[in-house]
Design an enzyme around this catalytic site. Structure first.
Site, mmCIF file in Angstrom:
data_model
loop_
_atom_site.group_PDB
_atom_site.id
_atom_site.type_symbol
_atom_site.label_atom_id
_atom_site.label_comp_id
_atom_site.label_asym_id
_atom_site.label_seq_id
_atom_site.Cartn_x
_atom_site.Cartn_y
_atom_site.Cartn_z
ATOM 1 C CB SER A 1 -15.754 16.982 15.304
ATOM 2 O OG SER A 1 -16.490 18.176 15.490
ATOM 3 C CE LYS B 1 -19.809 21.753 6.199
ATOM 4 N NZ LYS B 1 -18.895 22.898 6.102
ATOM 5 C CG ASP C 1 -19.322 26.731 7.105
ATOM 6 O OD1 ASP C 1 -18.985 26.691 8.302
ATOM 7 O OD2 ASP C 1 -19.447 25.715 6.392
ATOM 8 N NE ARG D 1 -6.182 19.965 -7.404
ATOM 9 C CZ ARG D 1 -6.159 18.985 -6.525
ATOM 10 N NH1 ARG D 1 -5.005 18.460 -6.145
ATOM 11 N NH2 ARG D 1 -7.273 18.532 -5.980
ATOM 12 N N PRO E 1 -9.647 24.172 -13.138
ATOM 13 C CG PRO E 1 -8.366 24.640 -15.022
ATOM 14 C CD PRO E 1 -8.660 23.562 -14.044
ATOM 15 C CD GLU E 2 -12.169 21.739 -15.848
ATOM 16 O OE1 GLU E 2 -12.136 20.797 -15.040
ATOM 17 O OE2 GLU E 2 -11.156 22.203 -16.422
HETATM 18 P P1 NAP Z 1 -13.248 20.830 -0.514
HETATM 19 O O1 NAP Z 1 -14.659 21.152 -0.846
HETATM 20 O O2 NAP Z 1 -12.764 19.427 -0.579
HETATM 21 O O3 NAP Z 1 -12.314 21.766 -1.447
HETATM 22 C C1 NAP Z 1 -10.912 21.606 -1.411
HETATM 23 C C2 NAP Z 1 -10.265 22.732 -2.212
HETATM 24 O O4 NAP Z 1 -8.843 22.602 -2.075
HETATM 25 C C3 NAP Z 1 -10.560 22.653 -3.713
HETATM 26 O O5 NAP Z 1 -10.575 23.950 -4.253
HETATM 27 C C4 NAP Z 1 -9.365 21.856 -4.226
HETATM 28 O O6 NAP Z 1 -9.085 22.078 -5.595
HETATM 29 C C5 NAP Z 1 -8.261 22.431 -3.384
HETATM 30 N N1 NAP Z 1 -7.118 21.534 -3.298
HETATM 31 C C6 NAP Z 1 -7.045 20.365 -2.601
HETATM 32 N N2 NAP Z 1 -5.825 19.818 -2.756
HETATM 33 C C7 NAP Z 1 -5.123 20.649 -3.577
HETATM 34 C C8 NAP Z 1 -3.796 20.617 -4.107
HETATM 35 N N3 NAP Z 1 -2.955 19.615 -3.845
HETATM 36 N N4 NAP Z 1 -3.405 21.637 -4.908
HETATM 37 C C9 NAP Z 1 -4.253 22.662 -5.188
HETATM 38 N N5 NAP Z 1 -5.522 22.744 -4.724
HETATM 39 C C10 NAP Z 1 -5.945 21.742 -3.923
HETATM 40 O O7 NAP Z 1 -12.882 21.297 0.987
HETATM 41 P P2 NAP Z 1 -13.539 22.539 1.781
HETATM 42 O O8 NAP Z 1 -14.635 22.032 2.622
HETATM 43 O O9 NAP Z 1 -13.781 23.632 0.831
HETATM 44 O O10 NAP Z 1 -12.336 22.899 2.796
HETATM 45 C C11 NAP Z 1 -11.153 23.541 2.348
HETATM 46 C C12 NAP Z 1 -10.281 23.896 3.553
HETATM 47 O O11 NAP Z 1 -10.954 24.846 4.360
HETATM 48 C C13 NAP Z 1 -9.976 22.711 4.471
HETATM 49 O O12 NAP Z 1 -8.653 22.804 4.911
HETATM 50 C C14 NAP Z 1 -10.911 22.912 5.637
HETATM 51 O O13 NAP Z 1 -10.407 22.373 6.854
HETATM 52 C C15 NAP Z 1 -10.973 24.418 5.709
HETATM 53 N N6 NAP Z 1 -12.230 24.900 6.303
HETATM 54 C C16 NAP Z 1 -12.139 25.669 7.418
HETATM 55 C C17 NAP Z 1 -13.278 26.165 8.010
HETATM 56 C C18 NAP Z 1 -13.160 27.032 9.219
HETATM 57 O O14 NAP Z 1 -14.149 27.184 9.943
HETATM 58 N N7 NAP Z 1 -12.004 27.643 9.456
HETATM 59 C C19 NAP Z 1 -14.539 25.869 7.464
HETATM 60 C C20 NAP Z 1 -14.607 25.082 6.320
HETATM 61 C C21 NAP Z 1 -13.434 24.583 5.754
HETATM 62 P P3 NAP Z 1 -9.781 21.169 -6.751
HETATM 63 O O15 NAP Z 1 -11.132 21.750 -6.981
HETATM 64 O O16 NAP Z 1 -8.858 21.307 -7.883
HETATM 65 O O17 NAP Z 1 -9.838 19.755 -6.179
#
Ligand code: NAP
Length: 280
Positions: free
Chosen positions: A21, A72, A108, A156, A158-159
């Site tokens: 973190s 979360k 966020d 990825r 769709p649902e």
């Molecule tokens: P999450 O809830 O685990 O969601 C991950 C997303 O990525 C889902 O839509 C997932 O699709 C997709 N995904 C993962 N692997 C994939 C692949 N190989 N091909 C296609 N799609 C894929 O994670 P999150 O919390 O939303 O975070 C997502 C990203 O945002 C992370 O990199 C995180 O570090 C970043 N983030 C940044 C901030 C910031 O402050 N800048 C804040 C929050 C998050 P599926 O639904 O098909 O699994």
């Protein structure tokens, strides 16, 4: 001078894992720069220990906490209430006290908007393509929906795109070149909310036909490890305005800091500390 004594207030982040973190570096720099008597720590809390951790916060009256993966959503039933943003996003990343009530907020969404605007993008009423339908995508969709944006959501699975789209009157679409290409000419901006491109798999990137976007489009990537993702490199090569993930990270932290301390967050200090922690 920065001292720890009998008046020091504790804030921190609960996550699992949490040792990566950047929040302790960001928040402690902010506390020190304002001369506030506080300290921000990282606590590695496995999912089954979350109820005890929240009970500990109540018992010790810890000033405030952030929550990160995987807490979360799981934290919500353990609280006395949630803000409208946390309710609509369905996730809490900040806990604060409202008198004796422990409230969950989501910074966020507003953090994303502030980061975007700071980078010179005003998204109100635009058409925005959101790539991803996880937790971050939900915060982004909520934020942009409130700005009157028309949203297209590709994922990825769709649902998950369908269910997120239903919550924010968005158009769900398959995350594939063929499905996306015909829509791109009407898009003002695109936000990568997937984890594609995140270290260690830095070669990966969502499917995008960059040439099909208008010349005036902007591209934002929430991934901040690395900061210059393949997605942003491709957008830049196309000549588009780009926004990296650092702004959202810093502003979600700044909003939490303001909740807890009641003081304007020293955003530049937080940015410097975060960049240093990222090795930039
Ligand atoms: P999450 O809830 O685990 O969601 C991950 C997303 O990525 C889902 O839509 C997932 O699709 C997709 N995904 C993962 N692997 C994939 C692949 N190989 N091909 C296609 N799609 C894929 O994670 P999150 O919390 O939303 O975070 C997502 C990203 O945002 C992370 O990199 C995180 O570090 C970043 N983030 C940044 C901030 C910031 O402050 N800048 C804040 C929050 C998050 P599926 O639904 O098909 O699994």
């Amino acid at each position: 001078m920065w001292t720890i004594d009998a008046h020091t207030q504790l804030t921190g982040v609960l996550g699992y894992p949490v040792r990566h973190s950047l929040s302790p570096a960001m928040h402690n720099a902010a506390l020190q720069s304002l001369g506030l008597n506080g300290v921000y720590l990282a606590f590695e809390v496995p999912p089954n220990a979350l109820p005890n951790a929240i009970a500990g916060m109540r018992g010790l009256h810890i000033q405030g906490l952030n929550l990160t993966i995987p807490h979360k959503q799981a934290v919500i039933p353990l609280l006395d209430g949630t803000t409208d943003a946390a309710q609509q996003v369905g996730a809490v990343n900040t806990l604060f006290w409202d008198d004796d009530q422990l409230i969950g907020d989501n910074t966020d969404a507003e953090g994303f908007l502030r980061g975007l605007r700071e980078a010179g993008v005003e998204p109100a009423s635009q058409t925005v393509l959101i790539l991803g339908a996880g937790g971050a995508a939900r915060a982004v969709a909520y934020a942009l929906h409130r700005q009157g944006c028309r949203l297209i959501i590709a994922n990825r699975t769709p649902e998950r795109a369908v269910s997120l789209s239903a919550a924010f009157q968005a158009t769900p679409v398959e995350m594939a070149h063929d499905a996306l290409r015909p829509l791109l000419s009407q898009v003002d901006g695109v936000v990568n909310c997937t984890s594609l491109g995140m270290s260690p798999d830095t070669a990966s990137s969502p499917p995008m036909d960059w040439d099909a976007l208008p010349d005036t489009a902007w591209a934002c990537d929430l991934v901040y490890r690395p900061l210059h993702t393949r997605f942003l490199q491709a957008a830049r090569a196309r000549g588009l305005h780009t926004v990296d993930g650092l702004g959202m990270l810093i502003h979600q932290g700044a909003l939490a800091f303001e909740r807890w301390t009641g003081q304007p967050a020293p955003v530049a200090v937080m940015r410097n500390a975060t960049e240093r922690a990222l090795g930039l």
